[in-house]
Design an enzyme around this catalytic site. Structure first.
Site, short mmCIF file in Angstrom:
data_model
loop_
_atom_site.label_atom_id
_atom_site.label_comp_id
_atom_site.label_asym_id
_atom_site.label_seq_id
_atom_site.Cartn_x
_atom_site.Cartn_y
_atom_site.Cartn_z
N LYS A 61 -12.67 35.12 -37.92
CA LYS A 61 -13.52 36.23 -37.45
C LYS A 61 -13.65 37.30 -38.53
O LYS A 61 -12.72 38.06 -38.78
CB LYS A 61 -12.95 36.87 -36.18
N GLY A 106 -6.33 44.21 -42.19
CA GLY A 106 -7.11 45.33 -41.69
C GLY A 106 -6.25 46.57 -41.61
O GLY A 106 -5.22 46.67 -42.30
N SER A 107 -6.63 47.48 -40.75
CA SER A 107 -5.92 48.76 -40.71
C SER A 107 -4.59 48.64 -39.98
O SER A 107 -4.38 47.74 -39.15
CB SER A 107 -6.80 49.81 -40.02
N THR A 108 -3.71 49.58 -40.25
CA THR A 108 -2.41 49.61 -39.59
C THR A 108 -2.59 49.81 -38.08
O THR A 108 -1.88 49.19 -37.27
CB THR A 108 -1.55 50.72 -40.22
N GLY A 128 -3.57 46.57 -36.58
CA GLY A 128 -2.39 45.71 -36.65
C GLY A 128 -1.47 45.96 -35.45
O GLY A 128 -0.95 45.02 -34.84
N GLU A 188 -1.51 42.11 -42.89
CA GLU A 188 -1.74 42.80 -44.17
C GLU A 188 -2.49 44.08 -43.83
O GLU A 188 -3.67 44.03 -43.46
CB GLU A 188 -2.59 41.92 -45.10
N CYS A 226 -7.22 48.05 -50.53
CA CYS A 226 -5.96 48.47 -49.91
C CYS A 226 -4.91 48.87 -50.94
O CYS A 226 -4.08 49.72 -50.68
CB CYS A 226 -5.43 47.36 -49.02
N GLU A 268 -4.60 57.27 -45.20
CA GLU A 268 -5.41 56.35 -46.00
C GLU A 268 -6.89 56.75 -45.90
O GLU A 268 -7.44 56.83 -44.81
CB GLU A 268 -5.22 54.91 -45.50
P1 NAD Z 1 -10.00 47.26 -39.06
O1 NAD Z 1 -8.58 47.19 -38.66
O2 NAD Z 1 -10.88 48.23 -38.39
O3 NAD Z 1 -10.72 45.83 -38.83
C1 NAD Z 1 -10.22 44.64 -39.40
C2 NAD Z 1 -10.65 43.48 -38.55
O4 NAD Z 1 -10.05 43.57 -37.26
C3 NAD Z 1 -12.15 43.38 -38.30
O5 NAD Z 1 -12.54 42.04 -38.33
C4 NAD Z 1 -12.29 43.97 -36.91
O6 NAD Z 1 -13.46 43.54 -36.23
C5 NAD Z 1 -11.05 43.44 -36.24
N1 NAD Z 1 -10.59 44.19 -35.06
C6 NAD Z 1 -10.92 45.45 -34.67
N2 NAD Z 1 -10.26 45.77 -33.53
C7 NAD Z 1 -9.50 44.70 -33.20
C8 NAD Z 1 -8.57 44.44 -32.15
N3 NAD Z 1 -8.30 45.34 -31.21
N4 NAD Z 1 -7.94 43.25 -32.15
C9 NAD Z 1 -8.17 42.33 -33.11
N5 NAD Z 1 -9.06 42.52 -34.13
C10 NAD Z 1 -9.70 43.70 -34.17
O7 NAD Z 1 -10.00 47.42 -40.62
P2 NAD Z 1 -11.26 47.66 -41.57
O8 NAD Z 1 -11.73 49.05 -41.38
O9 NAD Z 1 -12.22 46.53 -41.35
O10 NAD Z 1 -10.60 47.47 -43.02
C11 NAD Z 1 -10.01 48.50 -43.73
C12 NAD Z 1 -8.50 48.42 -43.58
O11 NAD Z 1 -8.03 47.15 -44.03
C13 NAD Z 1 -7.79 49.44 -44.44
O12 NAD Z 1 -6.76 50.02 -43.69
C14 NAD Z 1 -7.21 48.61 -45.58
O13 NAD Z 1 -6.08 49.15 -46.20
C15 NAD Z 1 -6.90 47.34 -44.87
N6 NAD Z 1 -6.78 46.24 -45.84
C16 NAD Z 1 -5.53 45.76 -46.10
C17 NAD Z 1 -5.37 44.73 -47.04
C18 NAD Z 1 -4.02 44.17 -47.36
O14 NAD Z 1 -3.94 43.09 -47.95
N7 NAD Z 1 -2.92 44.82 -47.01
C19 NAD Z 1 -6.49 44.21 -47.70
C20 NAD Z 1 -7.74 44.75 -47.40
C21 NAD Z 1 -7.88 45.74 -46.45
#
Ligand code: NAD
Length: 499
Positions: free
Chosen positions: A189, A242-244, A247, A265, A300, A401
Site C-alpha cells: 500500500k 512512515g511517521s512515528t 507507527g 521505520e 527521514c 520533525e
Molecule cells: P504517514 O505515517 O502519514 O504515512 C505513511 C503511510 O501510512 C502511508 O501509506 C499512509 O497512507 C499510511 N497510513 C496512514 N494512516 C495509517 C493508519 N492508521 N494505519 C496504517 N497505515 C496508515 O507518513 P508520511 O507523511 O507519508 O511520511 C513521512 C514520514 O515518514 C516522516 O515521519 C518520515 O521520517 C518517515 N520516514 C521514515 C523513514 C525511515 O526509514 N525511518 C523513511 C522515510 C520516511
C-alpha cells in the site's frame, strides 16, 4: 541519464484505470471515495482513483494468503524463486525512464533525483535479495549430547507493506524484494499522493507474468486502507515506513487483531556535530548542504540540526546560507533545477507553519523562510531552503520533525554539551559528526544515540549495512541480512538420537 518520458506518461495517465490488483487480476474496487492526485510542481490534476476500502483490502489479503498456502511460490525451487525476484529488478531497469518520470510527476522531486538516486537502487535491491534466497542459513545448536537441535528459517506468510510518499518506489522495493526472496506473499500500500510508480510496477509484473497470481498484490488509499491491512487477521506481518504517530496506530491495530509481527521505520531529527578541528571545512559544508536539501529535504535521515562548535559557527553559518541562497527551485524536469516541489499541500502548509513557529520562538532566520515566488516556481509547492541560526534545543523547530527544507543551526562549547544536545530527542534514526580527532570519533560512535551514526561522511548507505532507527524512530532493520529476520520466523527443531 535517459530523457524523461513525459508524452508516454501523459498517455498512460489518460488511459490508466488500474487501481486495485490482487489474485493476479486488476479489479474494480468496492471503495468509492475518490482521491485526487495533484502534480505538486504545477497544481494540475494528475489522476483520480477510488481508494480501496476495508473489504477490498481484506480480499487482497485473502488472495495473498491463498497464494502463500499454495505450492506455486513457496515450493518453487530456490533457483527459480531467485530468478523471478531478479526479473522484477530487470523490468524496473528496463522501464527506468518511465518510472522516474511518473515518480517526479507525482512526488515533485527532480527527474535527476528520481532517475539517478531512486531507480537504480529500486532495481538493484532485487538482485541483492535474490542472492540471499539460498544463503540465509539456520544453525545447529550446541545442546546436550543425545540430541540434535537445529533452526530453520521459514517465511512468515502475508506481509502488508505500507510506504510513505517521499521515496515511493524505492522504499516499497526495499520491502518487496526481501519479503518475496524469503518466500512470503505481499500486499503493498503506497501513500495515496504517490501511487503511480507502484501501479506501473504491478502492471509490469502482471504483463510479464513474473509471479504466480496472489504473490504480489496492490491496494491504493490512505489511512483507511492502511488500518484495514494492519488490523487484518489474514496479514501475518506489517513492514511500515512512515511517521512515528502512524507507527503507534499500527502497533495498536496489530495488538487488537492477531499480534502480527512488525517492522517500523519511523521519523527522525538527525543531529550533525561539527568540531572546530574538522579537516576540509568546505567539503564538509558541501556534504551537509547536499545531505540536507536534496530530495527537497523530505528524507527521514536528513541532517535537521547542525551543532557547530562556537569558534567556527559564523563561518559555517555564512557558507551554508550562501549555498542556500543560490539553490534553484522549479520545474522538476528542467536540468537547471536543484530543488523540486514539496510533495503535497498539507505537508507544504505544515512546513510553512514550522517556519512561523521558528520565528515566533525567537530563532534567527538566516535565509529562506517563504514559498519560492520565482517565475518557474509560482504554481507549485516550492519552499526556499530555510536556515535558522541560534536555535535552542528547547524550541519546537529543534525538537519536532519538520521533514522539509528547514535547517536548524545550534552552537556548542564542549563535546559533552554537543552530545547532550544531540541526544536530547525522542528520535534515534541517524546522527553524524565531523572531527579530525580519532579518539573522539570512536567515542562519538558509542555516545550518539541513533540507529545509524555517520562519522566524517554524513549519509552512507549500502545494501550490506542495516538501515533503521532506535528510540521512537523504529523497530527492526531494513537492508542487509538484518532485513531477512523481519521476513522469516525461526523454528527450533529437536531430535533425540534414540527415540
Ligand atoms: P504517514 O505515517 O502519514 O504515512 C505513511 C503511510 O501510512 C502511508 O501509506 C499512509 O497512507 C499510511 N497510513 C496512514 N494512516 C495509517 C493508519 N492508521 N494505519 C496504517 N497505515 C496508515 O507518513 P508520511 O507523511 O507519508 O511520511 C513521512 C514520514 O515518514 C516522516 O515521519 C518520515 O521520517 C518517515 N520516514 C521514515 C523513514 C525511515 O526509514 N525511518 C523513511 C522515510 C520516511
Amino acid at each position: 541519464m535517459e530523457q524523461p518520458r513525459l508524452d508516454w506518461a501523459r498517455d498512460w495517465l489518460n488511459k490508466n484505470s488500474h487501481t486495485l490488483y490482487y489474485g493476479g487480476e486488476w479489479r474494480k474496487p468496492e471503495g468509492s471515495t475518490p482521491f485526487t492526485s495533484i502534480n505538486p510542481a504545477t497544481g494540475a490534476k494528475l489522476w483520480e482513483f477510488p481508494e480501496s476500502n476495508a473489504k477490498d483490502v481484506e480480499r487482497a489479503a485473502a488472495a495473498a494468503k491463498s497464494a502463500f498456502h499454495s505450492a506455486a511460490w513457496r515450493d518453487l525451487s530456490r533457483a527459480e524463486r531467485a530468478t523471478r525476484v531478479k526479473r522484477i529488478g530487470a523490468v524496473i531497469r528496463e522501464h527506468a525512464a518511465e518510472l522516474a518520470t511518473l515518480e517526479s510527476l507525482d512526488n515533485g522531486k527532480t527527474y535527476a533525483e528520481s532517475f539517478v538516486d531512486d531507480l537504480p537502487e529500486s532495481a538493484d535491491v532485487f538482485d541483492y535479495y535474490a542472492g540471499w534466497v539460498d544463503k540465509f542459513y539456520g544453525e545447529t545448536c550446541p545442546v546436550e549430547r543425545g540430541f540434535l537441535n537445529y533452526t530453520v528459517k521459514e517465511p512468515i506468510g502475508v506481509c502488508g507493506l505500507i510506504v510513505p510518499w517521499n521515496f515511493p518506489l524505492l522504499l516499497a522495493c526495499w520491502k518487496i524484494a526481501p519479503a518475496l526472496a524469503m518466500g512470503n506473499t505481499v500486499v503493498v500500500k503506497p501513500a495515496p499522493f504517490t501511487s503511480l510508480t507502484l501501479v506501473r510496477l504491478a502492471e509490469l509484473i502482471h504483463e510479464r507474468q513474473i509471479l504466480p497470481p496472489g504473490v504480489f498484490n496492490l491496494v491504493l488509499g490512505g489511512g483507511e486502507a492502511g488500518q484495514a491491512l494492519s488490523q487484518s487477521p489474514l496479514v501475518d506481518k506489517i513492514s511500515f515506513t512512515g511517521s512515528t504517530a502512524t507507527g503507534g496506530h499500527i502497533v495498536q491495530s496489530a495488538g487488537k487483531s492477531n499480534l502480527k509481527a512488525l517492522t517500523l521505520e519511523l521519523g527522525g531529527k538527525a543531529p550533525v556535530l561539527c568540531f572546530a578541528d574538522l579537516k576540509n571545512p568546505d567539503a564538509v559544508i558541501q556534504r551537509i548542504f547536499q545531505a540536507t536539501f536534496s530530495h527537497k529535504a523530505e528524507k527521514c535521515t536528513e541532517p535537521a540540526r547542525i551543532l557547530i562548535e562556537e569558534s567556527i559557527y559564523d563561518k559555517f553559518a555564512h557558507a551554508l546560507v550562501e549555498k542556500a541562497e543560490k539553490f534553484r527551485c522549479g520545474d522538476p524536469f528542467a536540468e537547471s533545477t536543484q530543488q523540486g516541489a514539496q510533495c503535497q499541500k498539507d505537508h507544504f502548509d505544515k512546513i510553512l507553519n514550522y517556519i512561523r513557529i521558528g520565528k515566533d520562538e525567537g530563532a534567527k532566520l538566516l535565509c529562506g523562510g517563504e514559498r519560492d515566488s520565482s517565475p518557474s516556481a509560482q504554481n507549485g509547492l516550492f519552499i526556499r531552503p530555510t536556515i535558522f541560526g541560534n536555535v535552542k534545543q528547547s524550541m519546537r523547530i529543534a525538537r519536532e520533525e519538520i521533514f522539509g527544507p528547514v535547517l536548524c543551526l545550534q552552537k556548542f562549547k564542549t563535546e559533552d554539551e554537543a552530545v547532550q544536545i544531540a541526544n536530547d530527542t525522542i528520535y534515534g534514526l541517524a546522527a553524524g559528526a565531523y572531527t579530525a580527532d580519532n579518539s573522539r570519533t570512536h567515542r562519538l560512535a558509542t555516545r550518539l544515540e541513533a540507529g545509524m551514526v555517520f562519522l566524517n561522511h554524513y549519509g552512507c548507505y549500502h545494501f550490506a549495512s542495516p538501515f533503521g532507527g532506535i528510540k521512537q524512530s523504529g523497530w527492526g532493520k531494513e537492508m542487509a541480512v538484518h532485513s531477512l529476520d523481519g521476513y522469516t520466523k525461526t523454528k527450533s527443531v529437536w531430535i533425540r538420537y534414540e527415540p
